[in-house]
Enzyme design. Structure first.
Site, PDB file in Angstrom:
ATOM      1  N   LYS A   8      -1.503  -1.620  -3.864  1.00  0.00           N
ATOM      2  CA  LYS A   8      -2.462  -0.494  -3.966  1.00  0.00           C
ATOM      3  C   LYS A   8      -1.751   0.842  -4.286  1.00  0.00           C
ATOM      4  O   LYS A   8      -0.933   1.379  -3.357  1.00  0.00           O
ATOM      5  CB  LYS A   8      -3.313  -0.397  -2.634  1.00  0.00           C
ATOM      6  CG  LYS A   8      -4.296   0.698  -2.807  1.00  0.00           C
ATOM      7  CD  LYS A   8      -5.040   0.573  -1.252  1.00  0.00           C
ATOM      8  CE  LYS A   8      -5.981   1.935  -1.235  1.00  0.00           C
ATOM      9  NZ  LYS A   8      -6.621   2.000   0.171  1.00  0.00           N
ATOM     10  N   TYR A  44       1.009  -1.292   0.019  1.00  0.00           N
ATOM     11  CA  TYR A  44       0.205  -0.135  -0.060  1.00  0.00           C
ATOM     12  C   TYR A  44       1.000   1.192   0.146  1.00  0.00           C
ATOM     13  O   TYR A  44       1.503   1.620   0.772  1.00  0.00           O
ATOM     14  CB  TYR A  44      -1.080  -0.025   1.201  1.00  0.00           C
ATOM     15  CG  TYR A  44      -1.897   1.215   1.461  1.00  0.00           C
ATOM     16  CD1 TYR A  44      -2.411   1.995   0.421  1.00  0.00           C
ATOM     17  CD2 TYR A  44      -2.686   1.235   2.724  1.00  0.00           C
ATOM     18  CE1 TYR A  44      -2.912   2.877   0.446  1.00  0.00           C
ATOM     19  CE2 TYR A  44      -3.292   2.292   2.674  1.00  0.00           C
ATOM     20  CZ  TYR A  44      -3.966   2.995   1.597  1.00  0.00           C
ATOM     21  OH  TYR A  44      -4.667   4.102   1.789  1.00  0.00           O
TER      22      TYR A  44
END
EC number: 4.3.3.7
Length: 295
Positions: free
Chosen positions: A163, A135
């Protein structure tokens, strides 16, 4: 190779009633998402107000969602912190509870360098042996996972996706040059850029707005995958996203999840609710969006 999911993963909110996690509202919300074509559910992430949740609450929420979903879609647990050992322990517990994958944010506050990021992520991946979604959200952490670092990490057998909340297409293109997109998925972390992100090869989005319009947001991805131009289809969603930008996530989205009946409009400090006038405007924007669907 099959990716962890394709299309819309929902960054799930945490419903509160009188400052307690409302499990019935949580279940109702998850059922709503499943009934409306969500492709994955991400638990205990930024949108869930995870810094304000106790360890017991995180485990209870995760277990509740895992049991309810019952393997219909992947449940991805946000277990990353700025402490590698704590992240390992949270990840091991998530696996024990039945999570399908984990999501790991970059370190923050006690920031490291790129070599430290590699060691941090690999230590967690080695310890838990679940699929890992990296992330990258520089706006919240003040650091990034450089494309060269993504390349190194993508070689790890358990690290399967990123992400990408950079909102930077140059970054996306640099990452794409360095990875095998057949085995490593790129998911947008920004709802407002999905049209171009999909056009550039993104496999989906980890979404905030999909908490309230999962079916419509998944339909956008499906249409793009069918070769359609989705610019016009995105326009009404874009208007609603503009209304959601009135304040910092998850403050606005919880004005809408509560409007749909998924808990009270409550957040835990330091987050606070919108002013009443802003709440009214946002909810009216949602009503206009839904009315437009039926025209």
């Amino acid at each position: 190779m099959t990716h962890l999911f394709e299309g819309v993963g929902v960054a799930l909110t945490t419903p509160f009633t009188n400052n307690k996690v409302n499990l019935e509202a949580l279940k109702a919300h998850v059922n709503f998402l499943l009934e409306n074509n969500a492709q994955a559910i991400i638990v205990n992430g930024t949108t869930a107000e995870s810094p304000t949740l106790t360890t017991d609450e995180k485990e209870l929420i995760l277990k509740t969602v895992i049991d309810l979903v019952d393997k219909r879609v992947p449940v991805i647990a946000g277990t990353g912190t700025n402490d590698t050992e704590k992240s390992i322990q949270a990840s091991i517990q998530a696996k024990a509870l039945g999570a399908d994958a984990i999501m790991l944010i970059t370190t923050y506050y006690n920031k490291t360098n790129q070599r430290g990021l590699v060691k941090h992520f690999e230590a967690i991946a080695d310890a838990v042996k679940l699929p890992v979604v990296l992330y990258n959200v520089p706006s919240r952490t003040n650091m990034t996972i450089e494309p060269e670092t993504v390349e190194i990490l993508s070689q790890h057998p358990s690290i399967v996706a990123l992400k990408d909340a950079t909102n930077d297409f140059e970054y996306l293109e640099e990452v794409k040059k360095r990875i095998d997109t057949n085995s490593f998925a790129l998911y947008s972390g920004n709802d407002d850029n999905v049209v171009e992100y999909y056009q550039r090869g993104g496999k989906g989005v980890i979404s905030v707005i999909a908490n309230v319009i999962p079916k419509e947001f998944q339909a956008l991805y499906d249409a793009q995958q069918s070769g359609l131009d989705i610019q016009d289809q995105f326009k009404p969603i874009g208007i609603l996203l503009s209304a959601l930008s009135v304040d910092i996530n998850p403050i606005p989205i919880k004005a809408l999840t509560s409007y749909l009946g998924f808990g009270n409009y409550e957040l835990r400090l330091p987050l606070i609710t919108l002013e009443d006038t802003d709440t009214k405007v946002l909810r009216e924007a949602y009503n206009i969006f839904k009315a437009g669907e039926n025209e």
